[in-house]
Design an enzyme around this catalytic site. Structure first.
Site, PDB file in Angstrom:
ATOM      1  N   TYR A  25      -0.217  -7.402   4.898  1.00  0.00           N
ATOM      2  CA  TYR A  25       0.487  -6.592   5.893  1.00  0.00           C
ATOM      3  C   TYR A  25       1.503  -7.404   6.681  1.00  0.00           C
ATOM      4  O   TYR A  25       2.329  -6.847   7.392  1.00  0.00           O
ATOM      5  CB  TYR A  25      -0.523  -5.946   6.840  1.00  0.00           C
ATOM      6  CG  TYR A  25      -1.282  -6.912   7.709  1.00  0.00           C
ATOM      7  CD1 TYR A  25      -0.946  -7.050   9.053  1.00  0.00           C
ATOM      8  CD2 TYR A  25      -2.316  -7.677   7.197  1.00  0.00           C
ATOM      9  CE1 TYR A  25      -1.645  -7.932   9.866  1.00  0.00           C
ATOM     10  CE2 TYR A  25      -3.013  -8.545   7.988  1.00  0.00           C
ATOM     11  CZ  TYR A  25      -2.679  -8.680   9.325  1.00  0.00           C
ATOM     12  OH  TYR A  25      -3.368  -9.552  10.112  1.00  0.00           O
ATOM     13  N   ALA A  42       2.601   2.571  -2.216  1.00  0.00           N
ATOM     14  CA  ALA A  42       3.838   2.553  -2.989  1.00  0.00           C
ATOM     15  C   ALA A  42       3.711   3.352  -4.283  1.00  0.00           C
ATOM     16  O   ALA A  42       4.712   3.652  -4.925  1.00  0.00           O
ATOM     17  CB  ALA A  42       4.226   1.112  -3.310  1.00  0.00           C
ATOM     18  N   GLY A  43       2.499   3.657  -4.669  1.00  0.00           N
ATOM     19  CA  GLY A  43       2.308   4.410  -5.904  1.00  0.00           C
ATOM     20  C   GLY A  43       1.797   3.553  -7.048  1.00  0.00           C
ATOM     21  O   GLY A  43       1.909   3.925  -8.216  1.00  0.00           O
ATOM     22  N   LYS A  44       1.208   2.424  -6.733  1.00  0.00           N
ATOM     23  CA  LYS A  44       0.735   1.517  -7.786  1.00  0.00           C
ATOM     24  C   LYS A  44      -0.378   2.147  -8.615  1.00  0.00           C
ATOM     25  O   LYS A  44      -0.358   2.114  -9.842  1.00  0.00           O
ATOM     26  CB  LYS A  44       0.208   0.205  -7.155  1.00  0.00           C
ATOM     27  CG  LYS A  44       1.230  -0.516  -6.302  1.00  0.00           C
ATOM     28  CD  LYS A  44       0.672  -1.799  -5.734  1.00  0.00           C
ATOM     29  CE  LYS A  44      -0.544  -1.619  -4.843  1.00  0.00           C
ATOM     30  NZ  LYS A  44      -0.293  -0.808  -3.637  1.00  0.00           N
ATOM     31  N   GLU A  82      -6.567  -2.610  -7.825  1.00  0.00           N
ATOM     32  CA  GLU A  82      -6.929  -3.511  -6.718  1.00  0.00           C
ATOM     33  C   GLU A  82      -7.071  -4.935  -7.255  1.00  0.00           C
ATOM     34  O   GLU A  82      -7.973  -5.685  -6.886  1.00  0.00           O
ATOM     35  CB  GLU A  82      -8.224  -3.054  -6.029  1.00  0.00           C
ATOM     36  CG  GLU A  82      -8.214  -1.619  -5.539  1.00  0.00           C
ATOM     37  CD  GLU A  82      -7.096  -1.315  -4.549  1.00  0.00           C
ATOM     38  OE1 GLU A  82      -6.509  -2.266  -3.990  1.00  0.00           O
ATOM     39  OE2 GLU A  82      -6.792  -0.119  -4.360  1.00  0.00           O
ATOM     40  N   CYS A  87      13.189   5.926   9.809  1.00  0.00           N
ATOM     41  CA  CYS A  87      14.473   5.210   9.769  1.00  0.00           C
ATOM     42  C   CYS A  87      14.956   5.002   8.343  1.00  0.00           C
ATOM     43  O   CYS A  87      16.034   4.496   8.118  1.00  0.00           O
ATOM     44  CB  CYS A  87      14.361   3.865  10.470  1.00  0.00           C
ATOM     45  SG  CYS A  87      13.450   2.647   9.521  1.00  0.00           S
ATOM     46  N   MET A 101       0.836  -1.193   0.000  1.00  0.00           N
ATOM     47  CA  MET A 101       0.000   0.000   0.000  1.00  0.00           C
ATOM     48  C   MET A 101       0.873   1.246   0.000  1.00  0.00           C
ATOM     49  O   MET A 101       1.973   1.250   0.536  1.00  0.00           O
ATOM     50  CB  MET A 101      -0.906   0.008   1.236  1.00  0.00           C
ATOM     51  CG  MET A 101      -1.988  -1.060   1.184  1.00  0.00           C
ATOM     52  SD  MET A 101      -3.014  -1.074   2.655  1.00  0.00           S
ATOM     53  CE  MET A 101      -3.950   0.427   2.436  1.00  0.00           C
TER      54      MET A 101
END
Ligand SMILES: Nc1ncnc2c1ncn2[C@@H]1O[C@H](COP(=O)(O)OP(=O)(O)O)[C@@H](O)[C@H]1O
Ligand SMILES: Cc1cn([C@H]2C[C@H](O)[C@@H](COP(=O)(O)O)O2)c(=O)[nH]c1=O
Length: 445
Positions: A141, A36-38, A110, A169, A34
């Site tokens: 997840y 990530a820019g898909k 989706e 991080c 999720m």
């Protein structure tokens, strides 16, 4: 490309023997966690295909209602009308065989939710010669394979893996959420101001973590279990992701750092400044002189993280002389949630279709909309400006005349169509596509 790999599967009946394959299309897969820019990449790819004169339809799973069912919407509000279906194999019927046959490109968002993804892709590409662009999660997840997207990797002409990054991080991350049961995993954290949690996200009440996209290591060093309202990750129906589409997420989204910065170079669909011109399905009327620069990518399995299979948008000049028609589901053509008053119509130079002009009925709002129609179908919608007020709550239109006048002309069919790029101004990035010549507008009564 000729796909000779037929993955061993119980569904292999749809992988026709080579001699039975009449046409060979392409399959391109965009996968990742999720955020990530898909969807962004998918929409951009579709736009490029449109710019190259190809007929395009967009589909998404009706299991994902976060942004409604009429559009594919990115997390930052870029959207494109779509057909929402539960099964891909129903799409052809829903669209109608004639329209389906004219399609060149099918985008699927989706895609992880479609159990018949493999069958559909085989049929569409191998039998029907379509280019299929698939976007979806590859894992859940917990970083376990999820849904059906990985099934089509063996079929793919290209696979683009996108990732996201923890802002604190800087680690690459997958979609992670707090596991309700174990409370061990972590999350993508949503801003308290811009975006509400998705089914796979949690909202933390920790000020230190607010507005950040963070990974499990960072989170586990910071969070308290009691601060977390968790999602069990099993039921997409539980997702309550209600972003402010088109809004500017100065805080929440600034924390998002998709590793593949594909950008929102979507002149026709970008949100924010003005409403979107949206497309569900596009039909070209004439073969464009220029073929897609993105076709036949070859067997580019697993592009590197920051590499995009998508090239830059084709300049407007590349589509001059073509006559793109964009179709979209009827409801998407007329129902945009606002109330409109028609104030004129005219025949536009260079366009064979009459164009009607609408103004938002909100007293202070200057937003305007133009619609072109042909044979009762909407062939173009162009928005100018932006609304200075929220969407009316009720879907019942106060301005009955507006809807009446729309519907008088809008014979809602399975397909409505959207946009003609014959008029090169329709590609202007700020959506001020058409200069209205007031002299040629006939005021409606
Ligand atoms: N909390 C968040 N974390 C990460 N990205 C976010 C967040 N909120 C909004 N975004 C936006 O979402 C965009 C990616 O959206 P989208 O293409 O729909 O991703 P995907 O389809 O992979 O889930 C990012 O470019 C970013 O601007
Ligand atoms: C990680 C994960 C996700 N989902 C659901 C949640 C959303 O409906 C989609 C992902 O959409 P996006 O466009 O990639 O943001 O998948 C799920 O059901 N289970 C999961 O583990």
């Amino acid at each position: 490309m000729d796909r000779r790999i037929v993955p061993p599967s119980s569904d292999a009946h749809v992988s026709l023997p080579m001699e039975s394959r009449s046409m060979s299309g392409e399959i391109h897969v965009i996968l990742g966690p999720m955020f990530a820019g898909k969807t962004t990449a998918l929409l951009r790819r579709i736009q490029i295909e449109m710019n190259n004169g190809r007929s395009v339809a967009m589909i998404k799973s009706d299991k994902d209602h976060r942004y409604g069912l009429d559009s594919v919407v990115t997390h930052d509000g870029v959207k494109m009308p779509c057909f929402a279906v539960s099964e891909l194999l129903s799409f052809r019927d829903k669209l109608g065989a004639e329209a389906y046959n004219k399609l060149d490109v099918i985008g699927i968002d989706e895609a992880q939710f479609f159990e018949d993804l493999y069958d559909f892709c085989c049929n569409a590409a191998d039998c029907d010669g379509k280019t299929v662009v698939v976007a979806g999660l590859d894992g859940d997840y917990l970083r376990k394979r999820f849904g059906s997207v990985l099934d089509v990797v063996p079929l793919a002409d290209s696979v683009m893996k996108l990732t996201a990054r923890c802002e604190i991080c800087d680690n690459t991350m997958w979609t992670e959420v707090v596991d309700k049961a174990s409370r061990t995993a972590s999350t993508i954290l949503m801003s308290s101001t811009g975006v509400e949690p998705s089914p796979t996200t949690v909202t933390l009440n920790m000020s230190s973590a607010m507005d950040k996209t963070i990974c499990s290591d960072t989170l586990s060093s910071q969070r308290h279990t009691s601060d977390v309202s968790a999602y069990d990750g099993r039921n997409p129906e539980d997702f309550q992701f209600k972003p402010q589409v088109g809004a500017s997420y100065s805080l929440g989204l600034s924390s998002l750092r998709p590793m593949s910065e594909i950008g929102n170079n979507m002149t026709m669909f970008s949100g924010g400044h003005s409403e979107q011109v949206s497309a569900g399905l596009i039909k070209k009327e004439h073969e464009p002189s220029m073929q897609s620069q993105n076709q036949s990518q070859g067997q580019n399995l697993v592009a590197s993280e920051n590499e995009s299979i998508l090239s830059e948008s084709v300049p407007n000049s590349a589509i001059e002389g073509t006559n793109l028609r964009v179709y979209l589901p009827a409801e998407a053509a007329s129902e945009d949630g606002y109330n409109w008053r028609k104030y004129g119509h005219k025949h536009v130079k260079g366009s064979e279709y009459p164009r009607s002009y609408y103004k938002c009925t909100h007293p202070t709002c200057e937003m305007k909309k133009q619609m072109e129609r042909s044979d009762g179908l909407v062939t173009g919608i162009i928005y100018k400006g932006h609304h200075d007020h929220p969407k009316p709550q009720s879907s019942c239109r106060l301005a009955a005349g507006t809807m009446l006048s729309c519907h008088e002309e809008e014979k809602t069919d399975k397909l409505s169509s959207l946009m003609s790029v014959e008029d090169e101004s329709t590609n202007a990035p700020d959506h001020t596509y058409h200069q209205i010549d007031p002299n040629s507008i006939t005021e409606s009564p």
